[in-house]
Design a protein around this motif. Structure first.
Motif, PDB file in Angstrom:
ATOM      1  N   ILE A  47       0.640  -1.114   0.140  1.00 51.47           N
ATOM      2  CA  ILE A  47      -0.023  -0.020   0.105  1.00 51.47           C
ATOM      3  C   ILE A  47       0.811   1.369  -0.004  1.00 51.47           C
ATOM      4  O   ILE A  47       0.574   2.163  -0.714  1.00 51.47           O
ATOM      5  N   PHE A  48       1.876   1.258   0.737  1.00 50.43           N
ATOM      6  CA  PHE A  48       2.531   2.440   0.805  1.00 50.43           C
ATOM      7  C   PHE A  48       3.984   2.434  -0.059  1.00 50.43           C
ATOM      8  O   PHE A  48       4.322   3.575  -0.512  1.00 50.43           O
ATOM      9  N   THR A  49       4.089   1.357  -0.769  1.00 53.16           N
ATOM     10  CA  THR A  49       4.979   1.496  -1.822  1.00 53.16           C
ATOM     11  C   THR A  49       4.403   1.669  -3.253  1.00 53.16           C
ATOM     12  O   THR A  49       4.934   2.232  -4.095  1.00 53.16           O
ATOM     13  N   LYS A  50       3.552   0.915  -3.658  1.00 46.25           N
ATOM     14  CA  LYS A  50       2.907   0.738  -4.829  1.00 46.25           C
ATOM     15  C   LYS A  50       1.631   1.620  -5.050  1.00 46.25           C
ATOM     16  O   LYS A  50       1.203   2.087  -6.148  1.00 46.25           O
ATOM     17  N   GLY A  51       0.998   1.861  -3.769  1.00 43.50           N
ATOM     18  CA  GLY A  51      -0.256   2.833  -3.792  1.00 43.50           C
ATOM     19  C   GLY A  51      -1.562   1.892  -4.689  1.00 43.50           C
ATOM     20  O   GLY A  51      -1.345   0.560  -4.464  1.00 43.50           O
ATOM     21  N   PHE A  52      -2.386   2.561  -5.045  1.00 48.84           N
ATOM     22  CA  PHE A  52      -3.469   1.831  -5.708  1.00 48.84           C
ATOM     23  C   PHE A  52      -3.831   2.432  -7.082  1.00 48.84           C
ATOM     24  O   PHE A  52      -3.387   3.567  -7.655  1.00 48.84           O
ATOM     25  N   ASN A  53      -4.233   1.369  -7.945  1.00 44.40           N
ATOM     26  CA  ASN A  53      -4.932   1.659  -9.127  1.00 44.40           C
ATOM     27  C   ASN A  53      -6.164   2.225  -9.160  1.00 44.40           C
ATOM     28  O   ASN A  53      -7.193   1.470  -9.266  1.00 44.40           O
ATOM     29  N   TRP A  54      -6.219   3.627  -9.166  1.00 46.56           N
ATOM     30  CA  TRP A  54      -7.542   4.211  -8.839  1.00 46.56           C
ATOM     31  C   TRP A  54      -8.433   3.987 -10.342  1.00 46.56           C
ATOM     32  O   TRP A  54      -7.938   4.555 -11.425  1.00 46.56           O
ATOM     33  N   GLY A  55      -9.665   3.962 -10.119  1.00 46.59           N
ATOM     34  CA  GLY A  55     -10.379   3.680 -11.291  1.00 46.59           C
ATOM     35  C   GLY A  55     -11.067   5.206 -11.627  1.00 46.59           C
ATOM     36  O   GLY A  55     -10.723   6.202 -11.025  1.00 46.59           O
ATOM     37  N   LEU A  56     -11.646   5.380 -12.751  1.00 49.36           N
ATOM     38  CA  LEU A  56     -12.483   6.530 -13.105  1.00 49.36           C
ATOM     39  C   LEU A  56     -13.376   7.238 -12.299  1.00 49.36           C
ATOM     40  O   LEU A  56     -13.508   8.116 -12.103  1.00 49.36           O
ATOM     41  N   ASP A  57     -14.007   6.453 -11.253  1.00 48.52           N
ATOM     42  CA  ASP A  57     -14.669   6.861 -10.253  1.00 48.52           C
ATOM     43  C   ASP A  57     -14.034   8.057  -9.575  1.00 48.52           C
ATOM     44  O   ASP A  57     -14.489   8.864  -8.906  1.00 48.52           O
ATOM     45  N   PHE A  58     -12.854   7.809  -9.212  1.00 48.45           N
ATOM     46  CA  PHE A  58     -11.883   8.536  -8.438  1.00 48.45           C
ATOM     47  C   PHE A  58     -10.948   9.484  -9.166  1.00 48.45           C
ATOM     48  O   PHE A  58     -10.548  10.363  -8.593  1.00 48.45           O
ATOM     49  N   THR A  59     -10.670   9.313 -10.252  1.00 46.32           N
ATOM     50  CA  THR A  59      -9.609   9.971 -11.047  1.00 46.32           C
ATOM     51  C   THR A  59     -10.203  11.034 -12.012  1.00 46.32           C
ATOM     52  O   THR A  59      -9.509  11.960 -12.479  1.00 46.32           O
ATOM     53  N   GLY A  60     -11.422  10.769 -12.506  1.00 47.45           N
ATOM     54  CA  GLY A  60     -11.962  11.375 -13.529  1.00 47.45           C
ATOM     55  C   GLY A  60     -11.975  10.941 -14.886  1.00 47.45           C
ATOM     56  O   GLY A  60     -11.076   9.935 -15.125  1.00 47.45           O
ATOM     57  N   GLY A  61     -12.516  11.345 -15.988  1.00 49.78           N
ATOM     58  CA  GLY A  61     -12.506  10.811 -17.100  1.00 49.78           C
ATOM     59  C   GLY A  61     -13.493  11.161 -17.926  1.00 49.78           C
ATOM     60  O   GLY A  61     -14.231  12.279 -17.765  1.00 49.78           O
ATOM     61  N   VAL A  62     -13.906  10.509 -18.921  1.00 52.42           N
ATOM     62  CA  VAL A  62     -15.245  10.540 -19.920  1.00 52.42           C
ATOM     63  C   VAL A  62     -15.989   9.205 -20.004  1.00 52.42           C
ATOM     64  O   VAL A  62     -15.384   8.117 -20.027  1.00 52.42           O
TER      65      VAL A  62
END
Length: 322
Positions: A47-62
């Motif tokens: 969690i602290f080294t690689k983090g998360f792969n956030w989806g569009l719900d959290f990062t924005g997009g189209v």
């Protein structure tokens, strides 16, 4: 009535009927602690080294709403997008099999994205229609992130209050630590595998929390009942008896639930993949933690019969005073 009480009592331990031979769970609790510590350490490290792969719900997009003249083949839609260099698109039907929503990250979007998608999909359906193009900004993603965090914290606080009121604090604390254990491991696996996290993942985490707590409560109820009913045995023996009596119920419930989860995982499609995988991990570890984390911690917190009989003793003393 639990499943274990319906089984024929074929075994005994010091005069107490059991559905199976007594298994000394508490003897192996330190191995369980070691396993949990290793898994939690690896989860936190990821969690602290690689983090998360956030989806569009959290990062924005189209989000592009399309309408095909015939039922759409989602796999062909995904393949077409990949052939044009769009790897991280989320494709799912909305309502009917002719209506398809294509969700793209912000990096793949531009002012002509609607026309570009239509040109790509023309090879699949010449009469495809682009009905709407909706841009989701990063501010909306931040609001969703905050909402997800608040929902999770509110759920944990309410569960903590419920467990604290219903059970002795040693049992309650063991149950809450088991919940934290299950959540950390689940999100740690997603971090390590870099699986996309969306709102369905948040829903799965909340489901795992409720499921894990339910497993622990079943064990806690039996432990409390046996502490009040069996007076001649040590705490470790009573806990082992309680776990043996509830084991069949715990395993049967988990296995039947996992059958459904496996079906969702393999046949539910990409749109609920993260939800299904989170449930699979969470339910599996939740079953384990209800035995080797929650009640084991309560035992090491020096849980004893007196802690289960406090209210009864007070009542008896009050009646004697009258």
């Amino acid at each position: 009535m639990s499943v274990s009480t319906n089984l024929k009592q074929k075994h005994e331990y010091k005069g107490i009927g059991l559905p199976f031979s007594l298994f000394h769970f508490m003897k192996f609790r330190k191995l369980g602690y070691l396993f949990s510590i290793i898994v939690i350490f690896l989860s936190l490290f990821s969690i602290f080294t690689k983090g998360f792969n956030w989806g569009l719900d959290f990062t924005g997009g189209v989000i592009i709403d399309t309408h095909f003249s015939q039922p759409a083949d989602l796999e062909q839609v995904r393949s077409t997008l990949k052939n044009h260099g769009i790897e991280s698109a989320l494709v799912q039907t909305t309502g009917s099999s002719n209506d398809v929503a294509i969700r793209l990250p912000a990096s793949a979007s531009d002012s002509n994205i609607g026309n570009n998608i239509k040109d790509m999909m023309t090879a699949l359906d010449k009469d495809i229609q682009i009905r709407a193009v909706e841009f989701v900004g990063p501010n909306v993603g931040e609001e969703l992130t905050q909402g997800a965090i608040y929902a999770t914290l509110a759920t944990l606080i309410m569960l903590l209050a419920y467990v604290g009121m219903r059970f002795e604090w040693r049992l309650g604390l063991g149950g809450i630590l088991a919940l934290a254990h299950d959540v950390i491991v689940t999100i740690g696996v997603f971090s390590f595998l870099q699986i996309e996290i969306d709102l369905t993942f948040v829903a799965a985490i909340l489901t795992v929390v409720g499921y894990s707590l339910n497993d622990s409560i079943v064990v806690f109820d039996r432990v409390r009942e046996n502490f009040r009913k069996i007076r001649r045995l040590r705490s470790e023996e009573i806990i082992n008896i309680s776990l043996t009596q509830t084991l069949s119920r715990t395993l049967m419930t988990s296995i039947t639930t996992l059958f459904v989860v496996f079906s969702l995982l393999f046949f539910g499609g990409p749109s609920i993949y993260s939800f299904s995988l989170a449930l699979l991990i969470g339910i599996g570890f939740g079953t384990y933690s209800s035995i080797f984390v929650a009640i084991a911690l309560a035992f090491d917190f020096r849980l004893d019969r007196e802690h289960m009989l406090i209210k009864v003793v007070e009542k008896e003393e009050f009646q004697e005073g009258l």
